[in-house]
Design a protein around this motif. Structure first.
Motif, PDB file in Angstrom:
ATOM      1  N   ALA A  64      48.334  34.982  38.154  1.00 46.81           N
ATOM      2  CA  ALA A  64      47.978  36.034  37.086  1.00 46.81           C
ATOM      3  C   ALA A  64      46.740  35.997  36.677  1.00 46.81           C
ATOM      4  CB  ALA A  64      49.050  35.843  36.148  1.00 46.81           C
ATOM      5  N   ALA A  65      45.980  34.890  36.506  1.00 49.40           N
ATOM      6  CA  ALA A  65      44.535  34.904  36.046  1.00 49.40           C
ATOM      7  C   ALA A  65      43.570  35.453  36.933  1.00 49.40           C
ATOM      8  CB  ALA A  65      44.318  33.210  35.866  1.00 49.40           C
ATOM      9  N   LEU A  66      43.882  35.305  38.252  1.00 48.74           N
ATOM     10  CA  LEU A  66      42.800  35.817  39.329  1.00 48.74           C
ATOM     11  C   LEU A  66      43.206  37.598  39.174  1.00 48.74           C
ATOM     12  CD1 LEU A  66      43.071  33.485  42.167  1.00 48.74           C
ATOM     13  CD2 LEU A  66      40.780  34.378  40.927  1.00 48.74           C
ATOM     14  N   ARG A  67      44.347  37.803  39.106  1.00 44.43           N
ATOM     15  CA  ARG A  67      44.952  39.420  39.432  1.00 44.43           C
ATOM     16  C   ARG A  67      44.327  40.132  37.999  1.00 44.43           C
ATOM     17  NH1 ARG A  67      48.342  41.074  42.876  1.00 44.43           N
ATOM     18  NH2 ARG A  67      49.042  43.116  41.542  1.00 44.43           N
ATOM     19  N   VAL A  68      44.171  39.653  37.010  1.00 43.51           N
ATOM     20  CA  VAL A  68      43.818  40.377  35.920  1.00 43.51           C
ATOM     21  C   VAL A  68      42.350  41.010  35.915  1.00 43.51           C
ATOM     22  CG1 VAL A  68      45.572  39.294  34.012  1.00 43.51           C
ATOM     23  CG2 VAL A  68      43.037  38.435  34.486  1.00 43.51           C
ATOM     24  N   LEU A  69      41.516  40.011  36.703  1.00 41.00           N
ATOM     25  CA  LEU A  69      40.077  40.453  37.124  1.00 41.00           C
ATOM     26  C   LEU A  69      40.049  42.010  37.598  1.00 41.00           C
ATOM     27  CD1 LEU A  69      38.666  37.167  38.377  1.00 41.00           C
ATOM     28  CD2 LEU A  69      38.698  38.014  36.311  1.00 41.00           C
ATOM     29  N   ARG A  70      41.288  42.352  38.458  1.00 40.59           N
ATOM     30  CA  ARG A  70      40.851  43.491  39.138  1.00 40.59           C
ATOM     31  C   ARG A  70      41.444  44.944  38.312  1.00 40.59           C
ATOM     32  NH1 ARG A  70      44.125  40.926  43.290  1.00 40.59           N
ATOM     33  NH2 ARG A  70      45.404  42.677  43.435  1.00 40.59           N
ATOM     34  N   TYR A  71      41.830  44.499  37.102  1.00 43.28           N
ATOM     35  CA  TYR A  71      42.427  45.766  36.260  1.00 43.28           C
ATOM     36  C   TYR A  71      41.805  45.956  34.915  1.00 43.28           C
ATOM     37  CZ  TYR A  71      46.008  45.373  40.023  1.00 43.28           C
ATOM     38  OH  TYR A  71      46.769  45.409  40.986  1.00 43.28           O
ATOM     39  N   PRO A  72      40.791  46.822  34.826  1.00 39.32           N
ATOM     40  CA  PRO A  72      40.002  46.848  33.721  1.00 39.32           C
ATOM     41  C   PRO A  72      41.266  47.220  32.332  1.00 39.32           C
ATOM     42  CG  PRO A  72      39.211  48.482  35.328  1.00 39.32           C
ATOM     43  CD  PRO A  72      40.714  47.819  35.972  1.00 39.32           C
TER      44      PRO A  72
END
Length: 295
Positions: free
Chosen positions: A190-198
């Motif tokens: 999840a910590a990595l995924r949020v980087l892709r979503y403004p």
């Protein structure tokens, strides 16, 4: 800089606090597998690895880095990180920090120390968001529920080890409040995924597991994962409280206070819908195995 906007020939750089912890221990390999160059901070000297350097230090002091980072991750105490970040001059367009659902669960606790934990978490979130907003940085706070999977948590792993040692685990009658145990790998992902979503900028998300189940059912699944399988005993609540008082008098189980005992009967579940909607959070159901508790 969002992940998709980064120059392909320039490795992304991440600064990680709490990399030696249970969540950070899963985040570091995920970052390295994604081609990141990682600078992790530790109080003790640690060996470097390809793509990973350890910097000795902590959140009590300030320090500089010659080059900017693409993201800063905090997998340790949120209050210490928020205070450090507000005083630092680290350049990074993205910050992802782990907090806890204790910010809500313990807000009205009968225990002053637990209310203080909730207060410090809430103030830390506000301070982090304010500092990030002043810098034009996109910050996200992730609030896990009941963490398991690395054999280092203080709840399910403690249950598994006590039951494996004694062959039995005792619960008071009525300890059936709903829970959402969440695996450490799902948190790191999840910590990595949020980087892709403004849309995740300036937001805090509850991160529970993919299944809701009663406290006693959760404990049963832990016990089923162990061999030989320990017995689960349900005893009247007054008898359990008397036994707990004896344990406290002997200097044991101080973490199991009156507030914690009461919470066993309360539903501690959170809406993961916003995380699913905003960044595709998809946690696994609760299917524990022995190795998840370090056994």
């Amino acid at each position: 800089m969002e992940t998709g906007q980064h120059q392909e020939d320039t490795p992304r750089r991440a600064l990680v606090f709490g990399g030696s912890g249970q969540i950070g221990g899963r985040l570091l390999p995920a970052l390295l597998a994604g081609g990141w160059q990682v600078c992790a901070v530790s109080r003790a000297p640690r060996a470097a690895a390809p793509g990973l350097v350890w910097r000795q230090g902590d959140l009590s002091g300030g320090w500089r880095d010659e080059d900017p980072f693409d993201a800063v991750f905090s997998c340790g105490p949120l209050d210490h990180f928020a205070r450090w970040y507000a005083a630092s001059d680290i350049a990074a367009p993205r910050v992802v920090a782990f907090g806890s659902t204790s910010v809500e669960v313990k807000e009205a606790s009968s225990e002053p120390a637990e209310r203080d934990v909730a207060r410090r978490l809430r103030e830390a979130e506000a301070a982090l968001f304010a500092a990030a907003r002043d810098r034009g940085v996109a910050a996200t706070v992730l609030r896990p529920t009941l963490v398991y999977g690395a054999g280092r948590d203080a709840t399910l792993t403690a249950i598994a080890r006590l039951a494996a040692r004694t062959g039995v685990f005792v619960l008071p009658a009525g300890a059936d409040g709903l829970r959402q145990p969440v695996h450490v790998q799902d948190l790191a992902d999840a910590a990595l995924r949020v980087l892709r979503y403004p849309a995740t900028a300036g937001r805090a998300y509850a991160l529970g597991g993919g299944e809701r189940l009663g406290y006693a059912d959760m404990v049963r699944r832990v016990l089923v994962s162990l061999q030989p399988r320990p017995r689960l005993l349900r005893v009247p609540a007054p008898l359990f409280r008397a036994a707990l008082a004896l344990a406290h008098a002997a200097g044991r189980l101080h973490g199991m206070n009156a507030a914690a005992l009461a919470r066993m009967r309360e539903p501690l579940v959170f809406d993961i819908g916003p995380a699913q909607r905003d960044f595709g959070y998809a946690p696994r159901p609760f299917r524990p195995t022995r190795d998840m508790f370090g056994l």
